[in-house]
Scaffold this active site. Sequence first.
Site, short mmCIF file in Angstrom:
data_model
loop_
_atom_site.label_atom_id
_atom_site.label_comp_id
_atom_site.label_asym_id
_atom_site.label_seq_id
_atom_site.Cartn_x
_atom_site.Cartn_y
_atom_site.Cartn_z
N ASP A 1 -2.58 -5.07 0.41
CA ASP A 1 -2.08 -6.38 0.83
C ASP A 1 -2.74 -6.92 2.09
O ASP A 1 -3.07 -8.11 2.17
CB ASP A 1 -0.56 -6.36 0.97
CG ASP A 1 -0.03 -5.20 1.81
OD1 ASP A 1 -0.83 -4.44 2.40
OD2 ASP A 1 1.20 -5.03 1.88
N MET B 1 0.81 -1.22 0.00
CA MET B 1 0.00 0.00 0.00
C MET B 1 0.85 1.28 0.00
O MET B 1 2.05 1.24 0.20
CB MET B 1 -0.93 0.00 1.22
CG MET B 1 -1.93 -1.15 1.23
SD MET B 1 -3.00 -1.17 2.69
CE MET B 1 -4.00 0.31 2.41
N HIS B 2 0.17 2.39 -0.24
CA HIS B 2 0.68 3.75 -0.03
C HIS B 2 1.68 4.25 -1.08
O HIS B 2 2.01 5.43 -1.09
CB HIS B 2 1.33 3.91 1.35
CG HIS B 2 0.57 3.30 2.48
ND1 HIS B 2 -0.75 3.58 2.74
CD2 HIS B 2 0.95 2.40 3.43
CE1 HIS B 2 -1.14 2.90 3.79
NE2 HIS B 2 -0.14 2.17 4.23
#
Length: 485
Positions: free
Chosen positions: A233, A78-79
């Site tokens: 995830d 992520m991110h």
Amino acid sequence: MYLGIDLGTSGLRALLIDGQGRSLGAAEAHYKAVHPHAGWSEQDPAEWIAALDKAVATLRAAHPEFTALKGIGVAGHMHGATLLDAGNQVLRPCILWNDTRSHIEAAELDALAEMRALSANIVFPGFTAPKLVWVAKNEPEIFEKVSKVLLPAAYLNWYLTGEHVADMSDSAGTSWLDVGARDWSDTLLAASGMRAGQMPRLVEGSAPAGHLRADLAQAWGVGDVTVAGGAGDNAASACGIGALSEGQGFVSLGTSGVLLAARDGFAPAPETALHTFCHAVPDRWYQMGVMLSATDSLNWLSTITGKSPRALVEPLEATWHETLPPPGRVRFLPYLSGERTPHNDAAIRGSFTGLGTDTTVDDMVLAVLTGVAFGLRDSAEALRATGAELGQLFAIGGGSASTLWLKLIATVLGVPLAKPQGGEFGAALGAARLGLCAATGADPAQVMTPPAIGALIAPDPALAGAYESAYQAFRAAYPAIRSIQ
């Protein structure tokens, strides 16, 4: 056939399942992050594509049934900020989740009242929005060319479908999503100088996002293939372990540690430093506490002592077998890289206290295992404060191989831990299940069921009181150590 793709930080895993959810085969390909400066962590998205091509080629060669592929789901770390220009060319390496260069920008955004109110989360340095503020300040010529910002999983969605599309669970970690409304927020975007047109189209993770591009379908030897919205995830891992409803969740003992609880409703608590994100299925959310150094704490001690993590833990396991040692005098604070939940403190660092001339390596190993367990307890306390039910939890990740560590964590948390009975149960399976749902319209609750339990590790009631006292001392140690660092 259905394909789950888990785009991890260090490698990609592709899993092929059949219509009953049975694993048929898997393939992996690896790559590395680069760290051009202290606190920086980047990857070239071209390496993700190369890894996907390699993994798919391996699966096709080993499994002729691949030609019956009908659905794909992508899970991703992520991110990350993958920046595309108007011609869909990558403008710079992706800035990853563990990149901390934008800590100043994150603090500035977090100080704005609307950020936590709408995004339901603290603006952490690893989130996407502060990364774009950093780019605007430090790479303005790149910022001006940004046509689309895609998370890593959304970038693979684009490669597969030719469409800019992302799911809710992944997008919730950007600080641009109104997590309660499950939509982009113009207010949050404007706070970091962004526009809605620079965002991908949003779909639920179990819904169709598009179809496999005709040229890829021809190259792979398949027909019409539906690509799901996919997931971040941890949401994908929750789909793989069957954690969709209140009372279901898991402890993940990886490099970082995660305590995740599925939620039937929206109950944000950003002041606790919990992450409150959309789940990958409609009308559900999840919350998780994150500690930055779980097995990484043991890996660090391994480097210091010159012994492998397994060699460090084995003497304790041999001594105590299925029982649990009492808490020792030595205390370890597992803040080697700072901490997220509950402290949101990028500056704090780890420490040992209680060392003496009689301290042994075994004492230090027990202190590390206990410190990680206490860090997870911090997340459990934050989750319980929001009303989350923490019943029996699954234990996953590399650290779950140690029964002693799981017994310790179960006792500290006060909940039994279940070890899955082999097979697939991670993010790749969750992604494949999302692909199946998107392609067939199947009910996620019927598809995303928990795995069989291989072992159940119960808390040790005889030592619960001793570990409770040790945990309270651990909590008191943080502000004391913080005041002198």
